[in-house]
Design an enzyme around this catalytic site. Structure first.
Site, short mmCIF file in Angstrom:
data_model
loop_
_atom_site.label_atom_id
_atom_site.label_comp_id
_atom_site.label_asym_id
_atom_site.label_seq_id
_atom_site.Cartn_x
_atom_site.Cartn_y
_atom_site.Cartn_z
N HIS A 1 74.83 4.99 79.23
CA HIS A 1 75.04 5.62 80.55
C HIS A 1 73.70 6.14 81.10
O HIS A 1 73.58 7.32 81.41
CB HIS A 1 76.08 6.76 80.46
CG HIS A 1 76.59 7.16 81.83
ND1 HIS A 1 77.87 7.67 82.04
CD2 HIS A 1 76.02 7.13 83.06
CE1 HIS A 1 78.03 7.94 83.32
NE2 HIS A 1 76.91 7.61 83.96
N ARG B 1 82.00 3.01 86.16
CA ARG B 1 82.53 3.96 85.19
C ARG B 1 83.29 3.17 84.12
O ARG B 1 83.89 2.12 84.41
CB ARG B 1 83.49 4.96 85.85
CG ARG B 1 82.81 6.05 86.64
CD ARG B 1 82.08 7.06 85.76
NE ARG B 1 81.47 8.15 86.52
CZ ARG B 1 80.20 8.20 86.89
NH1 ARG B 1 79.37 7.23 86.57
NH2 ARG B 1 79.73 9.25 87.55
P1 NAP Z 1 79.56 5.14 97.31
O1 NAP Z 1 78.36 5.20 98.20
O2 NAP Z 1 80.63 6.13 97.50
O3 NAP Z 1 80.17 3.66 97.43
C1 NAP Z 1 81.38 3.32 96.89
C2 NAP Z 1 81.72 1.90 97.29
O4 NAP Z 1 82.93 1.50 96.61
C3 NAP Z 1 81.99 1.75 98.78
O5 NAP Z 1 81.44 0.54 99.25
C4 NAP Z 1 83.51 1.72 98.85
O6 NAP Z 1 84.01 0.98 99.94
C5 NAP Z 1 83.84 1.01 97.56
N1 NAP Z 1 85.22 1.32 97.15
C6 NAP Z 1 85.74 2.50 96.79
N2 NAP Z 1 87.05 2.40 96.51
C7 NAP Z 1 87.36 1.09 96.70
C8 NAP Z 1 88.56 0.34 96.59
N3 NAP Z 1 89.72 0.93 96.24
N4 NAP Z 1 88.52 -0.96 96.88
C9 NAP Z 1 87.36 -1.56 97.26
N5 NAP Z 1 86.19 -0.91 97.37
C10 NAP Z 1 86.19 0.40 97.10
O7 NAP Z 1 79.12 5.24 95.78
P2 NAP Z 1 77.68 4.93 95.14
O8 NAP Z 1 76.76 6.07 95.41
O9 NAP Z 1 77.27 3.57 95.53
O10 NAP Z 1 78.06 5.01 93.59
C11 NAP Z 1 79.08 4.21 93.05
C12 NAP Z 1 79.40 4.65 91.64
O11 NAP Z 1 78.35 4.28 90.75
C13 NAP Z 1 79.52 6.15 91.40
O12 NAP Z 1 80.76 6.65 91.85
C14 NAP Z 1 79.37 6.26 89.90
O13 NAP Z 1 80.64 6.09 89.29
C15 NAP Z 1 78.49 5.05 89.56
N6 NAP Z 1 77.15 5.45 89.10
C16 NAP Z 1 76.77 5.12 87.85
C17 NAP Z 1 75.51 5.44 87.40
C18 NAP Z 1 75.05 5.02 86.03
O14 NAP Z 1 74.01 5.49 85.56
N7 NAP Z 1 75.77 4.16 85.35
C19 NAP Z 1 74.62 6.13 88.24
C20 NAP Z 1 75.05 6.47 89.51
C21 NAP Z 1 76.32 6.13 89.95
P3 NAP Z 1 83.74 1.44 101.47
O15 NAP Z 1 82.25 1.25 101.69
O16 NAP Z 1 84.53 0.50 102.26
O17 NAP Z 1 84.14 2.88 101.55
C1 GLV Z 2 75.90 8.87 87.13
O1 GLV Z 2 76.68 8.29 86.47
C2 GLV Z 2 76.17 9.34 88.46
O2 GLV Z 2 77.33 9.27 88.90
O3 GLV Z 2 75.24 9.81 89.13
#
Ligand code: NAP
Ligand code: GLV
Length: 309
Positions: free
Chosen positions: A272, A224
């Site tokens: 994005h 983000r």
């Molecule tokens: P997720 O499955 O919830 O994974 C989040 C990861 O971040 C986990 O490994 C978590 O650790 C770690 N984390 C969270 N808070 C932390 C902290 N304070 N310190 C250290 N590590 C921390 O999320 P995801 O599905 O992979 O997605 C991640 C993010 O990508 C989304 O929230 C969104 O903002 C972004 N995103 C962007 C796009 C785009 O098009 N640019 C698309 C989709 C998503 P633990 O495993 O230990 O809980």
């Molecule tokens: C995109 O940014 C998502 O969080 O799916």
């Protein structure tokens, strides 16, 4: 069962169509045509205006359009007794891996330098750097990060990760917790941010943390925009501490036309769309959660309100 759809940026009619095709019995309403607020059982939302969700006092499920839920949790009046579910989707995960690999390899193989040399009609041999000499560090090892990491290992990079809890992924050196953040950053030649935005991670890419990266490091942020302190990143780029940055997400979206990132020679801006939720891919999991709600079964992909992701 009535579903309300609200998003300022998704093609809501397409989403309604994809969901309706799977659930013809569902009463789908698109904001602002919500009708009687008491009817609404489920809300599928993206960046709802503060107070919107509170109006639907019979809500039983809030569903995000995407993986991230920061735009929903930004509402101080969100009804936290209502379960909040998010998207975890194979298509989204594959797209994100493509995005990360594309920009890691582009930096690794110095494509920007080669393209400039071509524009200058300069035939200049660039000394190769072995992938094994570079460490790619992934911040966030959830659905996205844990899928990307093995792909980087397969390409021969050294891969490190940082998450809240310790991970065991073959070939990946796991760092976890605030106390190990600095040690992680010190070894990352390419830093990839795939964290969720929470109070703990807001502004995490700042002057102090950027200064811990080795000189000449490269940043890829697809988490983000608010993970980055823009002025601190510009300082790191302009002082030649960082080699460059690829940014898909921004503190303000759309990125304002006068923002320095647009024209910065070391910055690549993408709008994005590293990984998009596509109705045909994601509608089945939304409908599945609605059926679960109807049948009293556990909702899947729940967000923990206390952790913020
Ligand atoms: P997720 O499955 O919830 O994974 C989040 C990861 O971040 C986990 O490994 C978590 O650790 C770690 N984390 C969270 N808070 C932390 C902290 N304070 N310190 C250290 N590590 C921390 O999320 P995801 O599905 O992979 O997605 C991640 C993010 O990508 C989304 O929230 C969104 O903002 C972004 N995103 C962007 C796009 C785009 O098009 N640019 C698309 C989709 C998503 P633990 O495993 O230990 O809980
Ligand atoms: C995109 O940014 C998502 O969080 O799916």
């Amino acid at each position: 069962m009535a579903l309300l759809i609200y998003s300022p940026s998704h093609a809501v009619a397409d989403w309604a169509k994809a969901i309706q095709a799977l659930a013809p019995d569902l009463d789908i309403r698109i904001d602002p045509e919500a009708g009687n607020p008491a009817d609404i059982d489920v809300a599928l939302v993206w960046k709802p205006p503060p107070g919107l969700l509170q109006r639907f006092f019979n809500l039983k499920l809030i569903h995000s359009f995407g993986a991230g839920v920061d735009g929903i949790l930004a509402d101080p009046n969100i009804p936290k007794h209502v379960p909040l579910a998010r998207v975890v989707d194979g298509g989204l995960t594959v797209s994100m891996a493509e995005y990360v690999l594309l920009h890691v390899l582009r930096f690794h193989r110095q494509l920007d330098v080669l393209q400039q040399n071509q524009r200058d009609r300069t035939w200049r041999w660039l000394p190769p750097v072995d992938a094994s000499e570079r460490v790619v560090g992934i911040m966030g090892m959830g659905a996205l990060g844990s899928h990307v990491a093995p792909k980087l290992v397969n390409l021969g990079f050294q891969v490190a990760s940082w998450s809240r809890s310790l991970k065991a992924v073959e070939g990946v050196t796991s760092f976890h917790g605030d106390e190990h953040l600095d040690g992680f950053l010190r070894i990352c030649n390419i830093l990839v941010c795939l964290l969720p935005l929470t109070p703990q991670t807001r502004g995490i890419i700042n002057r102090r943390t950027l200064s811990l990266l080795p000189r000449g490091a490269y940043l890829i942020n697809a988490g983000r925009g608010a993970h980055v302190v823009d002025d601190d990143l510009l300082h790191a780029l302009d002082s030649d501490w960082l080699a460059g940055a690829t940014l898909d997400v921004f503190n303000e979206e759309p990125l304002p036309p006068d923002h320095p990132f647009w024209t910065h020679p070391k910055v690549t801006v993408t709008p994005h769309n590293a990984a998009d939720s596509i109705p045909a891919h994601v509608a089945p999991q939304i409908v599945d959660n609605i059926r679960r709600l109807q049948n009293g079964q556990p909702i899947l992909r729940l967000v923990d309100y206390a952790r913020g992701y």
